[in-house]
Design a protein around this motif. Structure first.
Motif, mmCIF file in Angstrom:
data_model
loop_
_atom_site.group_PDB
_atom_site.id
_atom_site.type_symbol
_atom_site.label_atom_id
_atom_site.label_comp_id
_atom_site.label_asym_id
_atom_site.label_seq_id
_atom_site.Cartn_x
_atom_site.Cartn_y
_atom_site.Cartn_z
ATOM 1 N N LYS A 253 -0.968 2.096 -15.732
ATOM 2 C CA LYS A 253 -2.012 1.878 -14.732
ATOM 3 C C LYS A 253 -1.711 0.670 -13.850
ATOM 4 O O LYS A 253 -1.986 0.683 -12.643
ATOM 5 N N LEU A 254 -1.126 -0.379 -14.432
ATOM 6 C CA LEU A 254 -0.757 -1.545 -13.631
ATOM 7 C C LEU A 254 0.401 -1.221 -12.689
ATOM 8 O O LEU A 254 0.407 -1.629 -11.517
ATOM 9 N N VAL A 255 1.402 -0.466 -13.174
ATOM 10 C CA VAL A 255 2.527 -0.063 -12.318
ATOM 11 C C VAL A 255 2.037 0.859 -11.211
ATOM 12 O O VAL A 255 2.426 0.715 -10.042
ATOM 13 N N GLU A 256 1.171 1.795 -11.562
ATOM 14 C CA GLU A 256 0.618 2.714 -10.554
ATOM 15 C C GLU A 256 -0.188 1.952 -9.503
ATOM 16 O O GLU A 256 -0.086 2.236 -8.301
ATOM 17 N N PHE A 257 -0.963 0.967 -9.937
ATOM 18 C CA PHE A 257 -1.736 0.171 -8.986
ATOM 19 C C PHE A 257 -0.814 -0.598 -8.047
ATOM 20 O O PHE A 257 -1.042 -0.634 -6.833
ATOM 21 N N ASP A 258 0.234 -1.205 -8.604
ATOM 22 C CA ASP A 258 1.168 -1.960 -7.772
ATOM 23 C C ASP A 258 1.872 -1.044 -6.775
ATOM 24 O O ASP A 258 2.048 -1.404 -5.599
ATOM 25 N N LEU A 259 2.272 0.140 -7.223
ATOM 26 C CA LEU A 259 2.932 1.110 -6.350
ATOM 27 C C LEU A 259 2.025 1.511 -5.191
ATOM 28 O O LEU A 259 2.420 1.457 -4.013
ATOM 29 N N LYS A 260 0.805 1.909 -5.495
ATOM 30 C CA LYS A 260 -0.100 2.386 -4.451
ATOM 31 C C LYS A 260 -0.511 1.251 -3.511
ATOM 32 O O LYS A 260 -0.661 1.469 -2.301
ATOM 33 N N GLN A 261 -0.684 0.068 -4.050
ATOM 34 C CA GLN A 261 -1.021 -1.070 -3.197
ATOM 35 C C GLN A 261 0.142 -1.392 -2.259
ATOM 36 O O GLN A 261 -0.052 -1.649 -1.057
ATOM 37 N N THR A 262 1.376 -1.358 -2.773
ATOM 38 C CA THR A 262 2.558 -1.634 -1.962
ATOM 39 C C THR A 262 2.684 -0.639 -0.825
ATOM 40 O O THR A 262 2.933 -1.006 0.337
ATOM 41 N N LEU A 263 2.507 0.647 -1.143
ATOM 42 C CA LEU A 263 2.676 1.686 -0.123
ATOM 43 C C LEU A 263 1.504 1.722 0.853
ATOM 44 O O LEU A 263 1.693 2.049 2.030
ATOM 45 N N THR A 264 0.318 1.408 0.388
ATOM 46 C CA THR A 264 -0.824 1.331 1.296
ATOM 47 C C THR A 264 -0.603 0.229 2.327
ATOM 48 O O THR A 264 -0.873 0.408 3.530
ATOM 49 N N ARG A 265 -0.100 -0.913 1.878
ATOM 50 C CA ARG A 265 0.196 -2.003 2.808
ATOM 51 C C ARG A 265 1.294 -1.600 3.796
ATOM 52 O O ARG A 265 1.224 -1.927 4.990
ATOM 53 N N LEU A 266 2.322 -0.891 3.298
ATOM 54 C CA LEU A 266 3.412 -0.457 4.179
ATOM 55 C C LEU A 266 2.904 0.484 5.257
ATOM 56 O O LEU A 266 3.192 0.303 6.457
ATOM 57 N N VAL A 267 2.156 1.488 4.867
ATOM 58 C CA VAL A 267 1.677 2.483 5.827
ATOM 59 C C VAL A 267 0.669 1.868 6.783
ATOM 60 O O VAL A 267 0.634 2.216 7.970
ATOM 61 N N SER A 268 -0.133 0.937 6.300
ATOM 62 C CA SER A 268 -1.060 0.241 7.203
ATOM 63 C C SER A 268 -0.285 -0.594 8.213
ATOM 64 O O SER A 268 -0.688 -0.718 9.375
ATOM 65 N N HIS A 269 0.845 -1.156 7.787
ATOM 66 C CA HIS A 269 1.706 -1.914 8.699
ATOM 67 C C HIS A 269 2.289 -0.996 9.771
ATOM 68 O O HIS A 269 2.393 -1.378 10.943
ATOM 69 N N LEU A 270 2.656 0.236 9.397
ATOM 70 C CA LEU A 270 3.272 1.157 10.347
ATOM 71 C C LEU A 270 2.256 1.846 11.251
ATOM 72 O O LEU A 270 2.479 1.976 12.458
ATOM 73 N N PHE A 271 1.133 2.276 10.689
ATOM 74 C CA PHE A 271 0.172 3.093 11.434
ATOM 75 C C PHE A 271 -1.014 2.283 11.964
ATOM 76 O O PHE A 271 -1.755 2.775 12.811
ATOM 77 N N GLY A 272 -1.222 1.105 11.436
ATOM 78 C CA GLY A 272 -2.388 0.320 11.828
ATOM 79 C C GLY A 272 -3.350 0.182 10.664
ATOM 80 O O GLY A 272 -3.431 1.043 9.787
ATOM 81 N N SER A 273 -4.097 -0.896 10.668
ATOM 82 C CA SER A 273 -4.947 -1.223 9.522
ATOM 83 C C SER A 273 -6.079 -0.225 9.290
ATOM 84 O O SER A 273 -6.607 -0.139 8.193
ATOM 85 N N GLY A 274 -6.429 0.538 10.298
ATOM 86 C CA GLY A 274 -7.543 1.462 10.133
ATOM 87 C C GLY A 274 -7.154 2.840 9.646
ATOM 88 O O GLY A 274 -8.009 3.731 9.555
ATOM 89 N N VAL A 275 -5.893 3.057 9.282
ATOM 90 C CA VAL A 275 -5.439 4.391 8.917
ATOM 91 C C VAL A 275 -6.104 4.863 7.624
ATOM 92 O O VAL A 275 -6.287 4.103 6.676
ATOM 93 N N GLU A 276 -6.512 6.128 7.611
ATOM 94 C CA GLU A 276 -7.073 6.740 6.407
ATOM 95 C C GLU A 276 -5.947 7.258 5.534
ATOM 96 O O GLU A 276 -5.007 7.897 6.015
ATOM 97 N N ILE A 277 -6.043 7.002 4.227
ATOM 98 C CA ILE A 277 -5.009 7.386 3.271
ATOM 99 C C ILE A 277 -5.649 8.129 2.115
ATOM 100 O O ILE A 277 -6.756 7.796 1.681
ATOM 101 N N ARG A 278 -4.949 9.142 1.613
ATOM 102 C CA ARG A 278 -5.387 9.776 0.372
ATOM 103 C C ARG A 278 -4.156 10.097 -0.480
ATOM 104 O O ARG A 278 -3.052 10.272 0.032
ATOM 105 N N TRP A 279 -4.377 10.165 -1.798
ATOM 106 C CA TRP A 279 -3.308 10.405 -2.754
ATOM 107 C C TRP A 279 -3.489 11.778 -3.385
ATOM 108 O O TRP A 279 -4.605 12.164 -3.743
ATOM 109 N N VAL A 280 -2.401 12.491 -3.533
ATOM 110 C CA VAL A 280 -2.421 13.835 -4.111
ATOM 111 C C VAL A 280 -1.486 13.859 -5.310
ATOM 112 O O VAL A 280 -0.307 13.483 -5.206
#
Length: 457
Positions: free
Chosen positions: A241-268
């Motif tokens: 759960k800690l590794v999964e949290f770190d992974l999703k937090q890292t990628l959320t920050r990356l995609v927000s950096h690329l698309f903008g802070s307001g981008v909607e994200i969902r995980w499948v």
């Protein structure tokens, strides 16, 4: 990583005669056309092809019954579009690299993640599949999906082919970018050569739990555990759960950096052979949900075999072309290979973070021709990928799209025929029907001689 739709089954191939003919023509002509394409800055070695071997990037590889790489594909090896300054793929790579460099810093102030973007695309089958725990009978190994130099060597189908060697070298955090090669359908979003970028992060027991209360009492691993949808059998649930949290937090920050802070994200939730649990990230862009990357907790068996059995890790993989097409509004994947100054100059910006909206070149009119044929009596001897590869080998980048428009089975004889529509469009000038017809007729002839079909034209 080979994240996404690449794990789809295809039938067996019958392209060896076609390959022999194309390679023989390429060899007898002195590799003239392709060698000119390959003589770019930073790459002077061009393929040398004989009846028995292929010399590529300074190495010789014997040909055998599995060889199916074509001259047009070999001519793409060594371009490294991701390393050509101000190419749109370079821009995306540099934006991702800059984000990781600035956001993740080691204890001595140096970047936590190292970057590897110039590794050879020629790998062993063991590197491409076995090292990632992809089963021997997995459909992703088929000749129909890959470009093989021989039975043991191939052009990598994903950058993860280098993952084990980098982990074995002692790296705990790295980004990897490069060109990858897959046989696929032909349309505006698919090309046999494209570019991936992936990231890997490993954690020791201390690194993962040092900021957790009573972390000294926690462990990465457990004995006698069982595999569940949430974790692998050797991992503790709290570690995953800690590794999964770190992974999703890292990628959320990356995609927000690329698309903008307001981008909607969902995980499948999804499945990959080399991670568990596994996820796909989707972003809401222009009103639609779009998959942008795949990721997950690395299979422990993979880390054990790479000498990092005392650590837990995550990995992600994304396509640079896909991101560039979305972020820069590039409509056709063939444009990434264009040398047209009208295309390239749009990406020469002072700041790599600067928003860019591609302004289309003059839209040259398409020409389309249909080709119909009866399939061989042994239906398994023909696959759509065989035909797509033949069209690519003859028509090259003149072909914009190939689509199956009719699939007919004769009610009395049981014979099956197919009709494909081939759309031709040059990226930089108007094509004439006469020159298209010459290419189309060659496709018709070679389909009969190489694929065993019977023309209906």
């Amino acid at each position: 990583m080979m994240f996404g739709s690449s794990f789809l089954p295809h039938g067996q191939l019958r392209t060896l005669p076609l390959l022999h003919r194309l390679l023989s023509e390429f060899w007898s002509n002195g590799c003239s056309a392709s060698s000119r394409c390959l003589c770019t800055k930073g790459h002077t070695l061009h393929p040398v092809i004989s009846q028995d071997s292929i010399e590529l990037l300074g190495h010789s590889y014997p040909r055998d019954d599995f060889t199916n790489v074509t001259p047009k594909i070999l001519a793409k090896v060594g371009f490294h579009l991701q390393n050509q300054p101000y190419h749109p793929l370079w821009l995306i790579k540099e934006r991702i690299k800059a984000h990781f460099y600035s956001s993740y810093v080691g204890r001595w102030g140096n970047p936590l993640f190292s970057v590897h973007d110039n590794l050879s695309p020629v790998v062993t089958v063991e590197q491409n599949f076995d090292s990632l725990l992809i089963p021997p009978d997995h459909p992703s190994r088929k000749r129909g999906d890959n470009y093989y130099l021989n039975r043991t060597t191939m052009l990598r189908a994903h950058t993860s082919a280098h993952q084990t060697e980098l982990v074995r070298s002692g790296l705990d955090a790295f980004l990897l970018a490069g060109d990858v090669y897959r046989r696929d359908e032909i349309d505006a979003s698919h090309y046999p050569v494209f570019h991936q970028m992936e990231g890997v992060r490993l954690f020791s027991n201390h690194e993962l739990f040092s900021r957790v209360q009573s972390g000294d009492d926690l462990s990465l691993f457990e004995r006698g555990g069982r595999r569940t949808p949430q974790k692998q059998e050797t991992h503790t649930l709290e570690a995953v759960k800690l590794v999964e949290f770190d992974l999703k937090q890292t990628l959320t920050r990356l995609v927000s950096h690329l698309f903008g802070s307001g981008v909607e994200i969902r995980w499948v939730d999804c499945y990959f052979p080399f991670t568990h649990p596994s996820f796909e990230m989707e972003v809401r862009f222009q009103g639609s949900w779009m998959e942008v990357l795949g990721c997950g907790v690395m299979e422990q068996e993979l880390l054990n075999s790479a000498g990092a059995g005392n650590k837990l890790g995550w990995a992600f993989g994304l396509g640079l072309e896909r991101l560039a097409m979305i972020l820069y509004s590039i409509p056709d994947i063939r444009l990434f290979w264009s040398r047209d100054e009208r295309f390239l100059k749009q990406f020469r910006v002072e700041d790599i973070q600067q928003p860019i909206c591609f302004q289309p070149l003059s839209k040259y009119p398409p020409l389309h021709n249909d080709v119909s044929f009866w399939l061989p009596d042994v239906a398994e001897s023909f696959t759509e990928n065989d035909f797509y590869e033949l069209v690519r080998s003859v028509g090259g980048d003149l072909v914009e799209k190939v689509s199956l428009v009719d699939d007919f089975t004769h009610p009395k004889t049981g014979r099956r025929s197919q009709c494909y529509r081939i759309v031709y469009r040059h990226m930089e000038r108007t094509l004439t029907q006469q020159e298209v017809r010459q290419v189309h007729e060659q496709i018709e002839r070679m389909a009969e001689t190489e694929l065993g079909v019977q023309g209906r034209y």
